[in-house]
Design a protein around this motif. Sequence first.
Motif, short mmCIF file in Angstrom:
data_model
loop_
_atom_site.label_atom_id
_atom_site.label_comp_id
_atom_site.label_asym_id
_atom_site.label_seq_id
_atom_site.Cartn_x
_atom_site.Cartn_y
_atom_site.Cartn_z
N GLY A 71 -42.16 -2.88 -7.13
CA GLY A 71 -41.23 -2.44 -6.76
C GLY A 71 -39.98 -3.28 -6.44
O GLY A 71 -40.68 -4.73 -6.03
N THR A 72 -38.59 -3.53 -6.12
CA THR A 72 -38.21 -4.48 -5.35
C THR A 72 -37.36 -3.34 -4.18
O THR A 72 -36.76 -2.93 -4.59
CB THR A 72 -36.74 -4.41 -6.74
N VAL A 73 -37.06 -4.60 -3.18
CA VAL A 73 -36.77 -4.72 -2.45
C VAL A 73 -34.41 -4.26 -2.89
O VAL A 73 -34.54 -5.06 -3.18
CB VAL A 73 -36.91 -5.80 -1.30
N THR A 74 -34.92 -3.17 -2.14
CA THR A 74 -32.94 -2.88 -2.45
C THR A 74 -32.41 -3.49 -1.52
O THR A 74 -31.05 -3.61 -0.85
CB THR A 74 -32.89 -1.86 -2.90
N SER A 75 -32.53 -3.01 -0.20
CA SER A 75 -32.33 -3.43 0.97
C SER A 75 -33.26 -3.93 2.45
O SER A 75 -34.75 -3.17 2.69
CB SER A 75 -31.23 -2.51 2.10
N LEU A 76 -32.82 -4.42 2.91
CA LEU A 76 -33.67 -5.33 4.40
C LEU A 76 -32.91 -4.43 5.71
O LEU A 76 -33.59 -4.58 6.42
CB LEU A 76 -33.03 -6.70 4.37
N ASN B 118 -36.81 1.97 16.64
CA ASN B 118 -36.17 1.78 17.85
C ASN B 118 -37.69 2.17 18.56
O ASN B 118 -37.43 1.82 20.39
CB ASN B 118 -35.30 2.75 17.87
N GLY B 119 -38.34 2.35 18.59
CA GLY B 119 -39.63 2.80 19.41
C GLY B 119 -40.48 1.48 19.84
O GLY B 119 -39.93 -0.21 19.68
N PRO B 120 -41.27 0.84 20.97
CA PRO B 120 -41.86 0.78 21.56
C PRO B 120 -42.40 -0.62 20.34
O PRO B 120 -43.50 -2.07 21.05
CB PRO B 120 -43.34 0.88 22.58
N LEU B 121 -42.69 -0.43 19.03
CA LEU B 121 -43.60 -1.20 18.37
C LEU B 121 -42.49 -2.05 18.16
O LEU B 121 -43.93 -2.49 16.83
CB LEU B 121 -44.89 -0.25 17.74
N ALA B 122 -41.36 -2.23 17.84
CA ALA B 122 -40.66 -2.71 16.98
C ALA B 122 -41.26 -2.78 15.21
O ALA B 122 -40.86 -3.69 15.23
CB ALA B 122 -40.33 -4.08 17.47
N TYR B 123 -40.80 -1.57 14.69
CA TYR B 123 -41.17 -2.24 13.57
C TYR B 123 -40.08 -2.30 12.91
O TYR B 123 -38.83 -1.92 12.85
CB TYR B 123 -42.06 -0.68 12.61
N LYS B 124 -40.23 -3.25 11.34
CA LYS B 124 -38.26 -3.03 10.47
C LYS B 124 -38.77 -2.01 9.84
O LYS B 124 -39.96 -1.98 9.22
CB LYS B 124 -38.71 -4.16 10.60
N ALA B 125 -37.75 -2.25 9.28
CA ALA B 125 -37.43 -0.89 8.32
C ALA B 125 -37.18 -1.80 6.47
O ALA B 125 -36.20 -2.44 7.00
CB ALA B 125 -36.71 0.32 8.23
N VAL B 126 -37.75 -1.59 5.43
CA VAL B 126 -37.23 -2.36 4.21
C VAL B 126 -36.98 -1.21 3.35
O VAL B 126 -37.72 -0.35 3.33
CB VAL B 126 -38.05 -3.36 4.35
N ALA C 46 -42.14 -13.41 4.84
CA ALA C 46 -41.06 -12.52 5.75
C ALA C 46 -40.80 -12.29 4.36
O ALA C 46 -40.47 -12.90 2.69
CB ALA C 46 -39.69 -13.14 6.05
N ILE C 47 -40.51 -10.32 3.97
CA ILE C 47 -39.81 -9.71 2.63
C ILE C 47 -38.54 -10.21 2.47
O ILE C 47 -37.52 -10.57 3.59
CB ILE C 47 -40.20 -8.46 2.84
N LYS C 48 -37.98 -10.28 1.24
CA LYS C 48 -36.64 -10.95 0.58
C LYS C 48 -35.66 -9.73 0.41
O LYS C 48 -36.80 -9.44 -0.94
CB LYS C 48 -36.45 -12.26 0.10
N ALA C 49 -34.46 -9.95 -0.08
CA ALA C 49 -34.24 -9.05 -0.68
C ALA C 49 -33.52 -9.33 -1.77
O ALA C 49 -34.03 -10.39 -2.00
CB ALA C 49 -32.32 -8.72 0.24
N GLY C 50 -34.19 -8.09 -2.78
CA GLY C 50 -33.81 -8.46 -4.15
C GLY C 50 -34.80 -9.08 -4.92
O GLY C 50 -35.99 -9.21 -6.28
N PHE D 218 -49.22 -2.14 4.93
CA PHE D 218 -50.33 -3.32 5.41
C PHE D 218 -50.22 -4.52 4.89
O PHE D 218 -50.66 -5.76 5.68
CB PHE D 218 -51.30 -2.99 5.34
N SER D 219 -49.74 -4.85 3.45
CA SER D 219 -49.81 -5.96 2.59
C SER D 219 -48.55 -5.95 1.90
O SER D 219 -48.75 -5.26 1.10
CB SER D 219 -51.20 -6.39 2.27
N TYR D 220 -47.81 -7.81 1.33
CA TYR D 220 -46.99 -7.24 0.29
C TYR D 220 -47.09 -8.95 -0.51
O TYR D 220 -48.08 -9.57 0.06
CB TYR D 220 -45.62 -6.67 1.05
N ASP D 221 -46.99 -8.82 -1.45
CA ASP D 221 -47.15 -10.29 -2.84
C ASP D 221 -46.55 -10.22 -3.36
O ASP D 221 -46.35 -9.28 -4.10
CB ASP D 221 -48.99 -9.73 -3.46
N PRO D 222 -45.64 -11.24 -3.62
CA PRO D 222 -44.43 -11.26 -4.16
C PRO D 222 -44.55 -11.52 -5.52
O PRO D 222 -45.54 -12.39 -6.60
CB PRO D 222 -43.31 -12.30 -4.30
#
Length: 540
Positions: free
Chosen positions: A452-457, A472-480, A506-510, A535-539
């Motif tokens: 799919g396509t990234v819609t927001s970082l 906001n937890g101690p593991l500091a996950y980023k949401a996309v 890093a993941i890029k928007a769009g 776990f992984s991503y590939d453009p």
Amino acid sequence: MKGYFLATTLLAPLLLVGCNRGADPGSTAADRLTGGQKIEAIASTLQACSYDGRPVSGNAAAFTGAAPENCQLAVKRIMDYTGLPANFVVTTGPVDNAAAVIMLDQNRVPRRVIAFNPNFMRAAMARVGGDPWGPTSILAHEIAHHLSGHTIVPGGSRPDIELEADKFSGFVMEKMGAPERAATEMILAVGSAHGSPTHPDKVTRANAIRAGWQQACAQQQRSDCRAGSGAAPVNPNAGPTAGAEPGAPIVKANFALPAPGSIPFKYGRFIVDETGKLDAGRVRAMDQKLYTLAKDVGAEFTILVVNDLHGQSPEDYAWAMMRQLRVGKLDVGNGAVAVIAPRQRQAAVAFGPGFAKEAEFSDPKKMLLDWVDAAWSYCDDADGCQGWTDNLFNVFSFTLSNVAHTKWTIDYPSLGVLNAHYDQVTAERTRSKRPWNDAIDQPLGNLLRISGTVTSLDPPQGPGQVTPSIVNGPLAYKAVSLRTDDGFPVILYVAPRTAGLMPAGAIKAGQRYTVVGRLQRRGDKGAQASALWTFSYDPI
């Protein structure tokens, strides 16, 4: 690369290109694909590393040949000397020579394959006067691509990874007893005199093979390594040295950690003790447990007890080793590297994203430092650690148990397929009025691959969207946020170190991506987004 592949072996159940046929009532979704759809499906995930860089097209129906017994035996012998289980299957087919490749099986799940052309192998063997070491060097080269994770890195063959595979070939052939001349003779006979965008020239490749051979020779503290004479010629179908347990890791003394570009230490072991203080028998027993974990589950865990961090933090050192040694499988992130520098009172563990999910309720760094404080004064004497060795390994017992009982197979090629399956399961349970069964009714925790396509970082937090306690937890996950090709909104939770492991950064928007993750929340096509531990991503 699209629509082309090179391979050496493939077992009959694997799905390749071509094979147009009509649907039947018992056929699977993969069976009902047309030949063209199969080609596109395979091309979208295919990564191939060929022996000489030549891409060829192929018909799936032709790739069902079982590898000859002598070839299967050669592969087994090579793997015996690596100390690792095979993470691939082997087959024959109408390809130019040989290659490591990833292809889709009957469930459209990517599998690692080595494919080869028997005619090429016979002709190549004739070019080196019938010496059986020649074909062995080709198989070792292709095996290296899978063990090193080259086939899950976009772009197929490249000069740097070809040289790494060549170096592994020389390394393992020396362990098997091949003279240096025998290790290089095949590439000098069939390789190209000129380099290409994918493969270096044959002289450069032969030098990489020699470097691997000499490194393995030096590990055994032989005096004739630079002379290159090697041991007396040995049949490549012979097993490890007498007294060595078949398939067991081979442990050499005075092993130095690898410099960038060298042979990964995991070709032969999962534990390295630079200090020499851990109890050797307990190390062998733990190394065998880690071998079994890799063989039966597919997850890899390595432990480095080092004298010096060379000016790096333990975290940076561990992550550098994680990337360099390609521990675990990149797509599902099931690898980890523990680093302990007891004389500097430093320790850290680098967890792949999948492994990290099984360890997030533990604090291994604190436990390792507690071990250093309690044990090292006893270890750092003439008697060594003795029983304290088990105390060190016990730091990881809970996490390793979790990993061993976790499924690491990607069973669903899209969110739509997963949802359709569990809708059917729910309907069946409702009709039959049977009680809930976690084994068949629980969709959460399944591994799946989505596109799919990234819609927001920076997607919004709240019900049906980003869970605040996760980001906001101690593991500091980023949401996309991402919208899948089949129309589902998805929140991707990405661990801070994941981008450093991904070839794409890093993941890029769009950008459109293929993503592998474990289902954290099941949503719908409306306001309730599904969520994945990524776990992984590939453009694409």
